[in-house]
Each structure stands twice: as structure tokens, then as C-alpha cells.
Design a protein around this motif. Structure first.
Motif, PDB file in Angstrom:
ATOM      1  N   VAL A 133      43.579  44.728   5.104  1.00 16.16           N
ATOM      2  CA  VAL A 133      42.355  45.436   4.701  1.00 16.16           C
ATOM      3  C   VAL A 133      42.492  46.931   4.994  1.00 16.16           C
ATOM      4  O   VAL A 133      42.043  47.780   4.212  1.00 16.16           O
ATOM      5  N   TYR A 134      43.132  47.272   6.110  1.00 13.21           N
ATOM      6  CA  TYR A 134      43.336  48.683   6.445  1.00 13.21           C
ATOM      7  C   TYR A 134      44.217  49.379   5.408  1.00 13.21           C
ATOM      8  O   TYR A 134      43.911  50.490   4.960  1.00 13.21           O
ATOM      9  N   PHE A 135      45.303  48.740   5.008  1.00  9.64           N
ATOM     10  CA  PHE A 135      46.181  49.345   4.007  1.00  9.64           C
ATOM     11  C   PHE A 135      45.459  49.523   2.681  1.00  9.64           C
ATOM     12  O   PHE A 135      45.668  50.506   1.972  1.00  9.64           O
ATOM     13  N   PHE A 136      44.587  48.564   2.345  1.00 13.08           N
ATOM     14  CA  PHE A 136      43.795  48.729   1.135  1.00 13.08           C
ATOM     15  C   PHE A 136      42.823  49.886   1.278  1.00 13.08           C
ATOM     16  O   PHE A 136      42.583  50.627   0.312  1.00 13.08           O
ATOM     17  N   GLN A 137      42.259  50.050   2.462  1.00 11.06           N
ATOM     18  CA  GLN A 137      41.344  51.171   2.707  1.00 11.06           C
ATOM     19  C   GLN A 137      42.049  52.513   2.504  1.00 11.06           C
ATOM     20  O   GLN A 137      41.499  53.431   1.891  1.00 11.06           O
ATOM     21  N   VAL A 138      43.272  52.628   2.994  1.00 12.84           N
ATOM     22  CA  VAL A 138      44.059  53.845   2.792  1.00 12.84           C
ATOM     23  C   VAL A 138      44.320  54.069   1.308  1.00 12.84           C
ATOM     24  O   VAL A 138      44.176  55.186   0.789  1.00 12.84           O
ATOM     25  N   TYR A 139      44.683  52.980   0.618  1.00 15.94           N
ATOM     26  CA  TYR A 139      44.992  53.074  -0.812  1.00 15.94           C
ATOM     27  C   TYR A 139      43.763  53.468  -1.622  1.00 15.94           C
ATOM     28  O   TYR A 139      43.820  54.371  -2.459  1.00 15.94           O
ATOM     29  N   ILE A 140      42.633  52.793  -1.386  1.00 13.82           N
ATOM     30  CA  ILE A 140      41.457  53.026  -2.224  1.00 13.82           C
ATOM     31  C   ILE A 140      40.829  54.390  -1.940  1.00 13.82           C
ATOM     32  O   ILE A 140      40.262  55.024  -2.838  1.00 13.82           O
ATOM     33  N   THR A 141      40.941  54.881  -0.714  1.00 11.85           N
ATOM     34  CA  THR A 141      40.423  56.217  -0.407  1.00 11.85           C
ATOM     35  C   THR A 141      41.191  57.270  -1.184  1.00 11.85           C
ATOM     36  O   THR A 141      40.608  58.193  -1.775  1.00 11.85           O
ATOM     37  N   ASP A 142      42.501  57.138  -1.219  1.00 17.46           N
ATOM     38  CA  ASP A 142      43.327  58.068  -1.994  1.00 17.46           C
ATOM     39  C   ASP A 142      43.075  57.908  -3.486  1.00 17.46           C
ATOM     40  O   ASP A 142      43.014  58.886  -4.233  1.00 17.46           O
ATOM     41  N   TYR A 143      42.880  56.672  -3.925  1.00 15.87           N
ATOM     42  CA  TYR A 143      42.679  56.380  -5.347  1.00 15.87           C
ATOM     43  C   TYR A 143      41.367  56.985  -5.857  1.00 15.87           C
ATOM     44  O   TYR A 143      41.329  57.611  -6.922  1.00 15.87           O
ATOM     45  N   LEU A 144      40.291  56.795  -5.097  1.00 17.82           N
ATOM     46  CA  LEU A 144      38.985  57.296  -5.534  1.00 17.82           C
ATOM     47  C   LEU A 144      38.890  58.817  -5.476  1.00 17.82           C
ATOM     48  O   LEU A 144      38.092  59.417  -6.197  1.00 17.82           O
ATOM     49  N   SER A 145      39.683  59.440  -4.625  1.00 18.93           N
ATOM     50  CA  SER A 145      39.630  60.898  -4.512  1.00 18.93           C
ATOM     51  C   SER A 145      40.654  61.586  -5.409  1.00 18.93           C
ATOM     52  O   SER A 145      40.662  62.808  -5.500  1.00 18.93           O
ATOM     53  N   GLY A 146      41.494  60.814  -6.081  1.00 17.83           N
ATOM     54  CA  GLY A 146      42.549  61.403  -6.889  1.00 17.83           C
ATOM     55  C   GLY A 146      42.489  61.005  -8.345  1.00 17.83           C
ATOM     56  O   GLY A 146      41.774  61.597  -9.157  1.00 17.83           O
TER      57      GLY A 146
ATOM     58  N   PHE B 264      35.954  48.644  -0.318  1.00 13.30           N
ATOM     59  CA  PHE B 264      35.790  49.345  -1.593  1.00 13.30           C
ATOM     60  C   PHE B 264      34.375  49.894  -1.737  1.00 13.30           C
ATOM     61  O   PHE B 264      34.178  51.046  -2.144  1.00 13.30           O
ATOM     62  N   ILE B 265      33.375  49.068  -1.415  1.00 12.12           N
ATOM     63  CA  ILE B 265      31.979  49.513  -1.510  1.00 12.12           C
ATOM     64  C   ILE B 265      31.741  50.701  -0.587  1.00 12.12           C
ATOM     65  O   ILE B 265      31.103  51.694  -0.967  1.00 12.12           O
ATOM     66  N   SER B 266      32.265  50.625   0.634  1.00 14.99           N
ATOM     67  CA  SER B 266      32.106  51.714   1.590  1.00 14.99           C
ATOM     68  C   SER B 266      32.769  52.991   1.084  1.00 14.99           C
ATOM     69  O   SER B 266      32.187  54.078   1.158  1.00 14.99           O
ATOM     70  N   ALA B 267      33.993  52.865   0.554  1.00 13.81           N
ATOM     71  CA  ALA B 267      34.715  54.035   0.056  1.00 13.81           C
ATOM     72  C   ALA B 267      34.019  54.642  -1.155  1.00 13.81           C
ATOM     73  O   ALA B 267      34.054  55.861  -1.359  1.00 13.81           O
ATOM     74  N   TRP B 268      33.378  53.815  -1.969  1.00 18.49           N
ATOM     75  CA  TRP B 268      32.673  54.313  -3.148  1.00 18.49           C
ATOM     76  C   TRP B 268      31.402  55.064  -2.757  1.00 18.49           C
ATOM     77  O   TRP B 268      31.093  56.125  -3.304  1.00 18.49           O
ATOM     78  N   LEU B 269      30.660  54.489  -1.800  1.00 18.86           N
ATOM     79  CA  LEU B 269      29.384  55.092  -1.426  1.00 18.86           C
ATOM     80  C   LEU B 269      29.548  56.306  -0.520  1.00 18.86           C
ATOM     81  O   LEU B 269      28.778  57.262  -0.608  1.00 18.86           O
ATOM     82  N   PHE B 270      30.544  56.266   0.364  1.00 20.46           N
ATOM     83  CA  PHE B 270      30.728  57.333   1.345  1.00 20.46           C
ATOM     84  C   PHE B 270      32.127  57.923   1.193  1.00 20.46           C
ATOM     85  O   PHE B 270      33.118  57.222   1.399  1.00 20.46           O
ATOM     86  N   LYS B 271      32.195  59.174   0.824  1.00 21.33           N
ATOM     87  CA  LYS B 271      33.497  59.802   0.599  1.00 21.33           C
ATOM     88  C   LYS B 271      34.252  60.045   1.899  1.00 21.33           C
ATOM     89  O   LYS B 271      35.469  60.151   1.900  1.00 21.33           O
ATOM     90  N   ASP B 272      33.512  60.134   2.990  1.00 22.32           N
ATOM     91  CA  ASP B 272      34.157  60.353   4.290  1.00 22.32           C
ATOM     92  C   ASP B 272      34.864  59.071   4.724  1.00 22.32           C
ATOM     93  O   ASP B 272      34.256  58.000   4.810  1.00 22.32           O
ATOM     94  N   VAL B 273      36.168  59.173   5.005  1.00 23.14           N
ATOM     95  CA  VAL B 273      36.971  58.002   5.366  1.00 23.14           C
ATOM     96  C   VAL B 273      36.506  57.360   6.667  1.00 23.14           C
ATOM     97  O   VAL B 273      36.755  56.178   6.907  1.00 23.14           O
ATOM     98  N   SER B 274      35.802  58.125   7.492  1.00 18.96           N
ATOM     99  CA  SER B 274      35.360  57.585   8.779  1.00 18.96           C
ATOM    100  C   SER B 274      34.398  56.412   8.592  1.00 18.96           C
ATOM    101  O   SER B 274      34.360  55.491   9.425  1.00 18.96           O
ATOM    102  N   TYR B 275      33.620  56.403   7.508  1.00 18.47           N
ATOM    103  CA  TYR B 275      32.701  55.297   7.269  1.00 18.47           C
ATOM    104  C   TYR B 275      33.465  53.998   7.015  1.00 18.47           C
ATOM    105  O   TYR B 275      33.068  52.929   7.487  1.00 18.47           O
ATOM    106  N   SER B 276      34.563  54.092   6.257  1.00  8.49           N
ATOM    107  CA  SER B 276      35.373  52.901   6.004  1.00  8.49           C
ATOM    108  C   SER B 276      36.013  52.396   7.290  1.00  8.49           C
ATOM    109  O   SER B 276      36.146  51.183   7.500  1.00  8.49           O
ATOM    110  N   LEU B 277      36.411  53.324   8.163  1.00 11.41           N
ATOM    111  CA  LEU B 277      36.990  52.919   9.445  1.00 11.41           C
ATOM    112  C   LEU B 277      35.944  52.233  10.314  1.00 11.41           C
ATOM    113  O   LEU B 277      36.263  51.293  11.054  1.00 11.41           O
ATOM    114  N   VAL B 278      34.701  52.697  10.231  1.00 11.76           N
ATOM    115  CA  VAL B 278      33.611  52.035  10.961  1.00 11.76           C
ATOM    116  C   VAL B 278      33.418  50.614  10.446  1.00 11.76           C
ATOM    117  O   VAL B 278      33.227  49.671  11.233  1.00 11.76           O
TER     118      VAL B 278
END
Length: 244
Positions: free
Chosen positions: A67-80, A164-178
Motif C-alpha cells: 500500500v505504501y508503494f502504491f501511495q508513492v506511485y499515485i502521489t507522483d501520478y496525480l501530480s504529474g 487513492f481517495i486520500s491522494a485525490w482529495l488532499f494534495k499534501d502527501v502527509s495526509y496519505s501517510l496519516v
């Protein structure tokens, strides 16, 4: 640069190998068949509320690591490259479907890889392929495989869609880490009272020997997936993007 970008994945694979092959873990003392090792290595937490720190940590590394690796991937994907991909697919829903298929393949590939790795290490250590468990007589082989593959896949998908929902709603990566931190806490039996939270439900410790308990876990995870996908559809509808 290529090597540096793959260091985390190499480290993750090595941790999985070391976790399964660790000769100091009690499972090597009790295991007679490779199915014993599969059961004990991925024991995670128990429905009765018990767990060992080593089993819990290994579970977190394996499944929350994905799940963490997906979080890294999707954060980069949504911002790029997200908007380019959305325009190319002409639909957010089509884009999400393709992404879901991709991560679904990641999840099943990980599970099959872990199963094969456990089998190879078990055979190398002299364990038997006899289709039975000796560490828990009332648990069947097919129940272990069902919990590991089916509920394991559903559990992984649920965690990744939440991220994915967290990364979509909150651009700050810290929310996904929470969110990841909360999922780790939710695995613990003292927080997941009644097993109603979608975390740790694919632990081998949840196998009671009754098929109805495994089916109930499947139903819970499918229910959470339906809710999460419904949330994704809702937030897509709220996103005002012209893809034409």
C-alpha cells in the motif's frame, strides 16, 4: 539514478525473503509442511485478540508495504501525468478502471510471489508438500489458500483505494501517510474490535476452521470496496474537468 530509484523495492523484497526464511522464528520449530509455514508466517493478528510482535511487524511490512508503494506511485501520478492520461482516456472512470486493473495485477502478483517463495524456502528446509496443516488440526489447506489469496487480494485492494481517495482529495502527501498510519493501528485487535475495520482481515489468525467466518471476511471486504468505489465515483462527479 535507475539503481537508486529501485533501492526501496529491492529492500522490500529482501525483507520479505528474510521474514520468511528467518531460522529463529518459532514457525521453523513447529512446521512440518510448507502449509504450516505459510500459516504461521502470515499469521498477523488473531480474531481472539492475540498476536506476536514479530508476526505483526512482518504482516505490516508485507501488506502495508504494498500500500505504501502504491501511495508513492499515485502521489507522483496525480501530480504529474494524470491530466494527460485523463485526456487520452477521455474519461476519469475509464482511467480509474485501467488503474484498478493494474494495481489488481500488482496485488495478485505479490501474493503468488510470496506463496512461491514460501514454498521454495520450505522445500529447501526439508518441509513436506503433504496437503495438510499440523500446527492447527481443525484448519484445512483450502481455507489457508483462500484466506491468503482471495481475502489477501481484497484486503490489499481496499487499502490501495483508500490511499487513492486520500491522494485525490488532499494534495499534501502527509495526509496519505496519516491514512497509512491509521490502517496500521486498525490492524491491532484492541482497535479493530469485532473485526469491522478493513485492516488485517486477511491475517491467518482470523481462520477459525469454519468456512462461514472466511466468507464473512470476504463479504466485509467486498462491502468496503463497494463503498470506496462509490466514493471514487462521487468525487469524480464533483471534479469539473472537460475531457474533449
Amino acid at each position: 539514478m535507475w539503481q537508486k530509484s529501485y533501492y526501496p523495492y529491492v529492500g522490500y523484497v529482501l525483507l520479505c525473503i528474510l521474514g520468511i526464511a528467518n531460522p529463529f522464528h518459532i514457525s521453523w520449530i513447529n512446521s512440518v509442511t510448507i502449509w504450516d509455514t505459510l500459516f504461521l508466517r502470515f499469521y498477523g493478528v488473531s480474531v481472539q485478540g492475540g498476536f506476536s510482535l514479530l508476526s505483526f511487524l512482518f504482516y505490516v511490512v508485507v501488506f502495508m508495504g504494498l500500500v505504501y508503494f502504491f501511495q508513492v506511485y499515485i502521489t507522483d501520478y496525480l501530480s504529474g501525468r494524470f491530466y494527460y492520461a485523463a485526456i487520452r482516456n477521455r474519461s476519469l472512470y475509464r482511467l480509474f478502471t485501467r488503474l484498478g486493473i493494474r494495481v489488481g495485477v500488482w496485488a495478485i502478483t505479490l501474493l503468488v510471489g510470496l506463496f512461491l517463495l514460501t514454498t521454495l524456502i520450505g522445500l529447501a528446509s526439508g518441509q513436506s508438500l503433504e496437503p495438510k496443516l499440523t500446527v492447527k488440526a481443525d484448519v484445512g489447506l483450502y481455507q489457508v489458500l483462500y484466506q491468503f489469496l482471495i481475502n489477501g487480494w481484497l484486503q490489499s485492494m481496499s487499502g490501495m483505494i483508500l490511499v487513492f481517495i486520500s491522494a485525490w482529495l488532499f494534495k499534501d502527501v502527509s495526509y496519505s501517510l496519516v491514512i497509512l498510519g491509521l490502517l496500521v493501528l486498525a490492524i491491532l485487535p484492541m482497535f479493530n474490535v469485532g473485526s469491522w475495520l478493513p485492516a488485517g482481515l486477511n491475517s491467518m489468525g482470523y481462520i477459525s476452521g469454519q468456512w462461514k467466518d472466511l466468507i464473512q471476511i470476504t463479504a466485509k471486504l467486498v462491502g468496503y470496496l463497494i463503498i470506496e468505489i462509490s466514493v471514487v465515483i462521487y468525487i469524480f462527479k464533483k471534479k469539473d474537468i472537460a475531457l474533449y
